[in-house]
Write a protein that holds these residues in place. Structure first.
Motif, PDB file in Angstrom:
ATOM      1  N   LEU A  34      64.290  66.561  45.915  1.00 42.86           N
ATOM      2  CA  LEU A  34      63.619  65.521  46.688  1.00 42.86           C
ATOM      3  C   LEU A  34      63.992  65.633  48.153  1.00 42.86           C
ATOM      4  CD1 LEU A  34      64.659  64.159  43.736  1.00 42.86           C
ATOM      5  CD2 LEU A  34      63.196  62.354  44.608  1.00 42.86           C
ATOM      6  N   TYR A  36      64.046  63.294  51.716  1.00 41.14           N
ATOM      7  CA  TYR A  36      64.004  61.959  52.283  1.00 41.14           C
ATOM      8  C   TYR A  36      64.088  62.064  53.808  1.00 41.14           C
ATOM      9  CZ  TYR A  36      64.927  59.762  47.739  1.00 41.14           C
ATOM     10  OH  TYR A  36      64.833  59.327  46.447  1.00 41.14           O
ATOM     11  N   PHE A  45      61.455  58.036  50.995  1.00 37.54           N
ATOM     12  CA  PHE A  45      61.054  59.164  50.180  1.00 37.54           C
ATOM     13  C   PHE A  45      59.902  59.928  50.823  1.00 37.54           C
ATOM     14  CE2 PHE A  45      60.312  61.478  46.349  1.00 37.54           C
ATOM     15  CZ  PHE A  45      58.945  61.518  46.152  1.00 37.54           C
TER      16      PHE A  45
ATOM     17  N   LYS B 105      63.065  58.932  41.740  1.00 37.91           N
ATOM     18  CA  LYS B 105      62.863  58.604  43.143  1.00 37.91           C
ATOM     19  C   LYS B 105      63.670  57.350  43.442  1.00 37.91           C
ATOM     20  CE  LYS B 105      58.434  58.715  42.521  1.00 37.91           C
ATOM     21  NZ  LYS B 105      56.953  58.736  42.624  1.00 37.91           N
TER      22      LYS B 105
END
Lengths: 112, 117
Positions: A34, A36, A45, B105
């Protein structure tokens, strides 16, 4: 030991430039990576990548994952001063009970 | 934006005093986390929770305890604050499934700046 390494640690560019931020990782049972963006407060995000070679895109930002070489890149084209932030890369590893392992971040400064 | 509120936003305290930071969510997410962020270290996990009264230690749990008596609240306590605990503390929540989320997330709160003098 699981680890996530980002490079460069900081970067200064001028508006309109294109930048590439790097994230390499060594983790057990990789699940996802991920990105960010962190300005003054909470990280927000950007992307989640799970499959190799599939580009995620949002406006001027894009990211791709290479699971064979264990890295990801985040590209920002036509940079703007509003892109100035710390960009964080995080990896979700199997057995981590949902924890994300974060890199130290890349501080991007975009000059007018 | 995810409904996460951290309190207080700023706190200055003295070494040896107890401190409790609160995280409140309105999203009914199962997972809640406490991270600290320090220059040169990035975000490091202190403790996390995967349900009411279900918590576990993270990477840097020494000197910290947590409690989760309700889904919406996750408390972080420094039993006896030390100067090394001066940091920015972030709460985060997730709707990932227990044991193997592929949609992890995290949504972060705005952080608490804690200074221990």
């Amino acid at each position: 030991e699981d680890k996530v390494v980002q490079s460069p640690l900081s970067l200064v560019v001028h508006e309109g430039d294109t930048v590439t931020l790097n994230c390499s990782y060594e983790v057990t049972n990789f699940r996802s990576l991920l990105w960010y963006k962190q300005e003054k407060k909470a990280p927000t995000f950007l992307f989640m990548l799970t499959s190799s070679g599939i580009e995620k895109k949002s406006g001027r930002l894009s990211s791709i994952l290479d699971k064979k070489e264990l890295f990801s890149i985040l590209n920002i084209t036509a940079t703007q001063t509003g892109d100035s932030a710390v960009y964080l890369c995080a990896v979700e590893a199997g057995g981590s009970q949902g924890n994300l392992i974060f890199g130290k971040g890349t501080k991007l400064s975009v000059k007018p | 934006d995810a409904g996460i509120t951290q309190s207080p936003r700023h706190k200055v305290t003295e070494t040896g005093t107890p401190v409790t930071l609160r995280c409140h969510q309105t999203e009914n997410h199962r997972y809640m986390y406490w991270y600290r962020q320090d220059p040169g270290h990035g975000l490091r996990l202190i403790h996390y929770s995967y349900g009411v009264k279900d918590t576990d230690k993270g990477e840097v749990s020494d000197g910290y305890s947590v409690s989760r008596s309700k889904t919406e609240d996750f408390l972080l306590t420094l039993e006896s604050a030390t100067s090394s605990q001066t940091s920015v503390y972030f709460c985060a929540i997730s709707d990932g499934n227990y044991r193997g989320s592929s949609n992890e997330k995290l949504f972060f709160g705005s952080g608490t700046q804690l200074s221990v003098l």
